[in-house]
Every structure is written in C-alpha cells, then in structure tokens.
Design a protein around this motif. Structure first.
Motif, PDB file in Angstrom:
ATOM      1  N   ASN A  22       0.865  -1.178   0.000  1.00  0.00           N
ATOM      2  CA  ASN A  22       0.000   0.000   0.000  1.00  0.00           C
ATOM      3  C   ASN A  22       0.900   1.225   0.000  1.00  0.00           C
ATOM      4  OD1 ASN A  22      -1.847   2.076   0.657  1.00  0.00           O
ATOM      5  ND2 ASN A  22      -1.789   1.542   2.830  1.00  0.00           N
ATOM      6  N   ILE A  68      -6.169  -7.962   0.709  1.00  0.00           N
ATOM      7  CA  ILE A  68      -5.797  -7.978   2.123  1.00  0.00           C
ATOM      8  C   ILE A  68      -6.161  -9.317   2.761  1.00  0.00           C
ATOM      9  CG2 ILE A  68      -6.396  -7.007   4.380  1.00  0.00           C
ATOM     10  CD1 ILE A  68      -6.523  -4.253   3.056  1.00  0.00           C
ATOM     11  N   SER A  74       2.022  -7.107   5.205  1.00  0.00           N
ATOM     12  CA  SER A  74       1.757  -5.911   4.408  1.00  0.00           C
ATOM     13  C   SER A  74       2.800  -4.840   4.682  1.00  0.00           C
ATOM     14  CB  SER A  74       0.365  -5.352   4.696  1.00  0.00           C
ATOM     15  OG  SER A  74       0.282  -4.883   6.038  1.00  0.00           O
ATOM     16  N   HIS A  76       3.087  -0.623   4.250  1.00  0.00           N
ATOM     17  CA  HIS A  76       2.303   0.580   4.019  1.00  0.00           C
ATOM     18  C   HIS A  76       3.217   1.804   4.063  1.00  0.00           C
ATOM     19  CE1 HIS A  76      -1.450  -1.715   4.957  1.00  0.00           C
ATOM     20  NE2 HIS A  76      -0.596  -2.393   5.695  1.00  0.00           N
ATOM     21  N   LEU A  97      -4.256   1.240   5.310  1.00  0.00           N
ATOM     22  CA  LEU A  97      -3.608   0.753   6.523  1.00  0.00           C
ATOM     23  C   LEU A  97      -4.663   0.433   7.577  1.00  0.00           C
ATOM     24  CD1 LEU A  97      -1.270   0.232   8.496  1.00  0.00           C
ATOM     25  CD2 LEU A  97      -1.129   2.719   8.848  1.00  0.00           C
ATOM     26  N   PHE A 100      -6.326  -2.853   6.879  1.00  0.00           N
ATOM     27  CA  PHE A 100      -5.485  -3.997   7.224  1.00  0.00           C
ATOM     28  C   PHE A 100      -5.480  -4.228   8.730  1.00  0.00           C
ATOM     29  CE2 PHE A 100      -1.663  -6.403   8.033  1.00  0.00           C
ATOM     30  CZ  PHE A 100      -1.613  -7.298   6.975  1.00  0.00           C
ATOM     31  N   THR A 104      -7.018  -7.430  11.376  1.00  0.00           N
ATOM     32  CA  THR A 104      -6.354  -8.164  12.455  1.00  0.00           C
ATOM     33  C   THR A 104      -7.176  -8.125  13.743  1.00  0.00           C
ATOM     34  OG1 THR A 104      -5.080  -6.281  13.343  1.00  0.00           O
ATOM     35  CG2 THR A 104      -4.131  -7.481  11.487  1.00  0.00           C
ATOM     36  N   LYS A 114      -1.828 -11.397  11.209  1.00  0.00           N
ATOM     37  CA  LYS A 114      -1.293 -10.520  10.168  1.00  0.00           C
ATOM     38  C   LYS A 114      -0.280  -9.544  10.766  1.00  0.00           C
ATOM     39  CE  LYS A 114      -5.404 -10.368   7.155  1.00  0.00           C
ATOM     40  NZ  LYS A 114      -4.806 -10.754   5.867  1.00  0.00           N
ATOM     41  N   LYS A 115       0.768  -9.224  10.000  1.00  0.00           N
ATOM     42  CA  LYS A 115       1.796  -8.292  10.446  1.00  0.00           C
ATOM     43  C   LYS A 115       1.981  -7.185   9.408  1.00  0.00           C
ATOM     44  CE  LYS A 115       2.796 -10.805  14.066  1.00  0.00           C
ATOM     45  NZ  LYS A 115       2.494 -10.353  15.445  1.00  0.00           N
ATOM     46  N   ALA A 116       2.247  -5.975   9.905  1.00  0.00           N
ATOM     47  CA  ALA A 116       2.388  -4.835   9.001  1.00  0.00           C
ATOM     48  C   ALA A 116       3.641  -4.033   9.311  1.00  0.00           C
ATOM     49  CB  ALA A 116       1.162  -3.927   9.104  1.00  0.00           C
ATOM     50  N   VAL A 118       5.039  -0.207   8.603  1.00  0.00           N
ATOM     51  CA  VAL A 118       4.605   1.126   8.180  1.00  0.00           C
ATOM     52  C   VAL A 118       5.847   1.955   7.881  1.00  0.00           C
ATOM     53  CG1 VAL A 118       3.291   3.191   8.780  1.00  0.00           C
ATOM     54  CG2 VAL A 118       2.548   0.951   9.619  1.00  0.00           C
ATOM     55  N   GLN A 136       2.714   0.660  16.142  1.00  0.00           N
ATOM     56  CA  GLN A 136       2.981  -0.126  14.949  1.00  0.00           C
ATOM     57  C   GLN A 136       4.479  -0.072  14.646  1.00  0.00           C
ATOM     58  OE1 GLN A 136       0.623  -1.914  13.144  1.00  0.00           O
ATOM     59  NE2 GLN A 136      -0.735  -1.368  14.825  1.00  0.00           N
TER      60      GLN A 136
END
Length: 217
Positions: A22, A68, A74, A76, A97, A100, A104, A114-116, A118, A136
């Motif tokens: 993203n 997603i 992900s 972002h 974001l 997503f 979770t 799920k892990k993100a 940023v 985050q």
C-alpha cells in the motif's frame, strides 16, 4: 545473466508469503515503488497490490479488501499526505492501513496473526497527523530507494523462518544490478520505459531477472 539453482518461485499466492503493498502510485514515488517491489520479491515473498488487476467493473475498495484477505503481511508507505492543488490531503494510504489493521482486530483465525510494516519519510512524522498508529512498526526511508530496500529486507527477515535471506547490502546490490539489466530485459520483451508504469509488466521483468539470477539454495 548468471544462472543458479532456482530459489525464487514466481506467482505462488501462499498466504504467509503474500505481501500487500500500500503506497503512493504517482510518478514521483515510482523509484521507491520499484525498489520496494524488488526487495519483497528478492526476499522470496510475493507482492500483491491494487494495480495487479485492471477491472473497471469492480469497486476499488472491494478489490483491496480481497487482496488484504489473502495476505499475511503488508507494507504501508504513508509518506505522501500533503495537500493537493485543491487543498485536500491524500488519505488513501492511511485508509488502506486502517483496513489492514481492522482485519487483524475483527478477523478470525489466521487474520489475527497478520503483520504490518509502516514506512514514512521521517521516523516520527506520523505523530503529527495520525498518532493513533503509535505502537505499529514504523520505519523511515528518507525518500531513498536504497533505504526502502534495506528496511523492507530487515522487516521480512524478522518475520521469516527462512535463515537464508541475505543482508540489506546484498539485496541492494542485486537491485542495482537489476536496474542495470532492465533496459536489456525491456528490449527482449519489446517493452518501452513507459510500459514499466504497468505493474504487471514491471513485475514480470523482476520475476524474469530473479529466476535468471537465483541465489543457490
């Protein structure tokens, strides 16, 4: 292009190795986007993004939600939130974001894990306009494609059970080699520079190079 054992497998939509990307999609961001895509793929993961399917009959947000739902990870980049010529902010990236993160929280089963990552151009800049995302994993890149490569690589290595992901300097060196080879790949595929603005065309070039230059197992 030197060939080795095939460690890279293209187009396998495995949930745990699919990364929803993203980020801004304008011309100014393109060098960063290309670096981001390469880094994800060279680490053995698959990039998924809204650009992968051109379907004018599908509502964009529905497409994004489907992607997603099929990604365990992900990335972002929320670095482009400036006002446009009409004095309005660009909130697509923070919105996606939020989708997503919401998945979770309200999703069940595997969605809970799920892990993100940023990204922003400055480490703590987000606190001035979207402070709710504090907590985050937020990394800065300074609008430098090389930093994008290293930050994405480091994060994926921290999420991966694969102990064979090379260091950031190695991935960056490979990305620079890919960029040098890209004109020849385009010539072979009969693509112009403008064609690389199409995600599928660029992604196919990355895939071809990674298969031809696969690292030994």
């Amino acid at each position: 292009m030197a060939r080795g054992k095939r460690r890279y497998t293209a187009g396998t939509p495995e949930y745990g190795r699919s990364v929803f990307v993203n980020c801004p999609l304008d011309a100014e961001y393109q060098p960063l986007f290309r670096a981001l895509v390469f880094a994800v793929e060279d680490c053995g993961y698959l990039v998924r993004c809204a650009l992968e399917v051109e379907d004018s009959g599908e509502v964009r947000v529905h497409k994004i939600i489907k992607i997603i739902a099929n990604c365990g990870l992900s990335v972002h980049d929320i670095s482009r939130t400036e006002l446009n010529q009409e004095g309005l902010p660009r909130f697509n990236m923070p919105y996606e974001l939020g989708l997503f993160i919401g998945c979770t929280v309200f999703g069940a089963g595997r969605h809970k894990k799920k892990k993100a990552l940023v990204l922003d151009r400055e480490r703590y800049r987000y606190a001035k306009y979207i402070s709710d995302i504090a907590g985050q994993d937020i990394q800065d890149h300074g609008n430098d494609p090389g930093e994008i490569v290293k930050k994405v690589r480091n994060w994926l290595a921290s999420q991966s059970k694969d102990a064979h992901i090379p260091g950031g300097d190695t991935i960056l060196e490979r990305f620079n080699s890919f960029c040098s080879d890209l004109p020849d790949i385009c010539m072979e595929r009969q693509l112009s520079e403008a064609d690389l603005n199409n995600f599928r065309d660029y992604h196919n070039c990355v895939t071809e190079w990674l298969i031809a230059n696969a690292r030994p197992s």
